[in-house]
Design an enzyme around this catalytic site. Structure first.
Site, PDB file in Angstrom:
ATOM      1  CB  SER A  87       0.565   1.457  -2.398  1.00  0.00           C
ATOM      2  OG  SER A  87       1.950   1.222  -2.223  1.00  0.00           O
ATOM      3  CD  GLU A 105       6.313   2.697   1.914  1.00  0.00           C
ATOM      4  OE1 GLU A 105       6.765   3.868   1.875  1.00  0.00           O
ATOM      5  OE2 GLU A 105       5.282   2.344   1.295  1.00  0.00           O
ATOM      6  CE  LYS A 108      -0.562   3.989   0.047  1.00  0.00           C
ATOM      7  NZ  LYS A 108       0.020   5.240   0.382  1.00  0.00           N
ATOM      8  CG  HIS A 148       0.821  -0.161   2.117  1.00  0.00           C
ATOM      9  ND1 HIS A 148       1.654   0.904   1.814  1.00  0.00           N
ATOM     10  CD2 HIS A 148       1.077  -1.109   1.177  1.00  0.00           C
ATOM     11  CE1 HIS A 148       2.383   0.599   0.754  1.00  0.00           C
ATOM     12  NE2 HIS A 148       2.046  -0.607   0.347  1.00  0.00           N
ATOM     13  CG  ASN A 149       1.999   4.509   3.401  1.00  0.00           C
ATOM     14  OD1 ASN A 149       1.707   3.635   2.587  1.00  0.00           O
ATOM     15  ND2 ASN A 149       1.962   5.783   3.090  1.00  0.00           N
TER      16      ASN A 149
END
Length: 471
Positions: A130, A191, A184, A187-188
């Site tokens: 990222s 986000e 990940k 994480h997104n």
């Protein structure tokens, strides 16, 4: 031609791939790159002058450039393109070669590819990266998963190129299998949630209060310096000051209001539902992007359907301060939802995630980096089995203190007729989590009434069914 053997290979010479190669070369690594597009190979040559970098569009030449056993990073779009590249490389690969998928592959695809490649003696690391093009060039957050011995071979490289916070590299081995790509994905998802919350504050200040772009830029800059220290808020301030070269207007005012998505937010929502972990702020963010795509219908509905006629009343600075504290609470609530799904997935899929490490490597380089991640890291460092961030004394207190502002903002949004589904979802999640009793007893009664799905009692162990129509 030089017969030098290169230490690391990279497939996919787009902007991020080229930037990552420059980053690796700056840290003393000899890097060879491959792409079928000759224009991208040419761009690499122009950008990498004077560095120990070589690019080619010939796959056999490329593989012959690499030292054995080979370590090859793939930076290509998720899905079939990854399988296509693996298929092209496989005839040339040998036992103990390592493929490193640094794209946003779905974690289930990573699991399948690992099994297939293991049978051929090839190791696959699923690695979340990222930070966008700037992070790739100057230091991303890196989230690796897979066989630990395979990771050890590339650990020095990742630690060299990763972002650093307090002299610590923002990379850590996360766990076996698809642990890296799962982290990940979440994480997104976080986000998505944070971006939705910021967009809702924009709407409340623009349509609700009538603020102009200069005023908005100043507010986001002040918020970021005051409390958040968040990359997303930092760039938001910059966005409102950027002037469009074509029209002379602020660029934000000529961008179409249709938000697209690459799938990782949707995957987070879907996987959370499979694991029975609520992530309503992420769900709201995905839904808002979806409804933004119905632009023609929205424009027609804006003419046909009457909403609230209430106008903003009150003192501007008081409302802006309240909005800042509401956003602070909603940010923490969104991180709490993300960490909750990581905790459940770790147990379900055997990742054995260290959530303190996850928060630590998110502190720098990545898109969701913010000051609160240091508090989150400390929370899991002190209490590795913390069931929810709300149960951390410091973070829980911050939400409790700010909840009154979040409630007022949700009420204001409803009265003004401005959609704030992320804020509303954040508040509902907080109130649900702190509820010792919920009305879901009625849902169980309804399910038993129409479908004989049974229920449990508060005063007696066992499973029960009632013939309701006979009562």
């Amino acid at each position: 031609m030089s017969q030098q053997k290169y230490e690391i290979g990279l497939v996919g010479l787009g902007v991020i791939g080229r930037n990552l190669m420059l980053n690796m070369a700056d840290h003393g690594y000899a890097v060879a790159g491959f792409d079928k597009d000759p224009a991208k190979v040419k761009s690499l040559a122009a950008e990498s002058a004077g560095r120990n970098i070589r690019g080619t569009k010939n796959i056999e030449e490329y593989l012959n450039l690499l030292k054995s056993p080979r370590s090859i990073i793939m930076l290509i779009p998720a899905g079939p393109p990854v399988d296509d590249v693996i298929r092209d490389l496989l005839p040339y690969l040998k036992a103990d070669d390592i493929l490193i998928d640094c794209g946003n592959s779905h974690f289930t695809d990573t699991n399948l590819r690992q099994k297939t490649l293991t049978r051929a003696g090839i190791r696959l690391l699923g690695v979340g990266v990222s930070g966008g093009e700037h992070g790739a060039r100057h230091g991303p957050s890196i989230m690796p998963g897979g066989q630990p011995e395979a990771y050890e071979r590339v650990r020095p490289l990742f630690e060299a190129v990763a972002a650093r916070v307090r002299e610590e590299p923002c990379v850590a081995y996360l766990g076996p299998g698809s642990a890296g790509h799962f982290v990940k994905m979440v994480h997104n998802g976080i986000e998505y949630g944070l971006m939705e919350l910021i967009a809702e504050t924009y709407d409340l200040m623009k349509r609700g209060m009538g603020l102009n772009d200069d005023e908005l830029a100043e507010i986001y800059e002040r918020w970021n310096e005051h409390i958040f220290h968040s990359y997303l808020l930092e760039i938001t301030g910059h966005i409102f000051r950027h002037v469009d070269e074509k029209t002379g207007k602020r660029l934000i005012d000529v961008i179409l209001d249709e938000a697209r998505q690459m799938g990782t937010g949707k995957w987070t929502s879907q996987t959370a539902m499979d694991l029975q972990v609520p992530v309503p702020v992420v769900d709201a963010a995905v839904s808002t992007r979806d409804i933004s795509g119905y632009r023609a219908e929205r424009e027609a509905a804006s003419r046909a359907l009457t909403g609230s006629s209430v106008a903003f009343q009150g003192k501007r600075e008081i409302f802006i301060g309240r909005l800042e504290r509401a956003l602070q609470a909603a940010f923490i609530i969104t991180y709490a939802q993300g960490m909750a799904i990581l905790r459940k997935a770790s147990d379900t899929y055997g990742y054995n995630l260290n959530l303190a490490d996850v928060a630590r490597i998110w502190r720098g380089g990545c898109i969701i980096r913010a000051a609160v991640l240091e508090d989150i890291r400390a929370s899991y460092q002190n209490s590795p089995n913390l069931p929810n961030l709300f149960m951390d004394p410091r973070l829980g207190k911050q939400v409790v203190v700010c909840q009154h502002d979040l409630r007022r903002i949700v009420c204001s949004a409803a009265n003004l007729g401005i959609p704030a589904s992320g804020m509303m979802a954040a508040l509902a999640y907080f109130d649900s989590y702190r509820s010792a009793w919920m009305p879901t007893s009625l849902i169980q009664a309804q399910r038993d009434y129409f479908g004989a799905h049974t229920y449990e009692r508060v005063d007696e162990k066992g499973v029960f069914h009632t013939k309701w129509e006979e009562a």
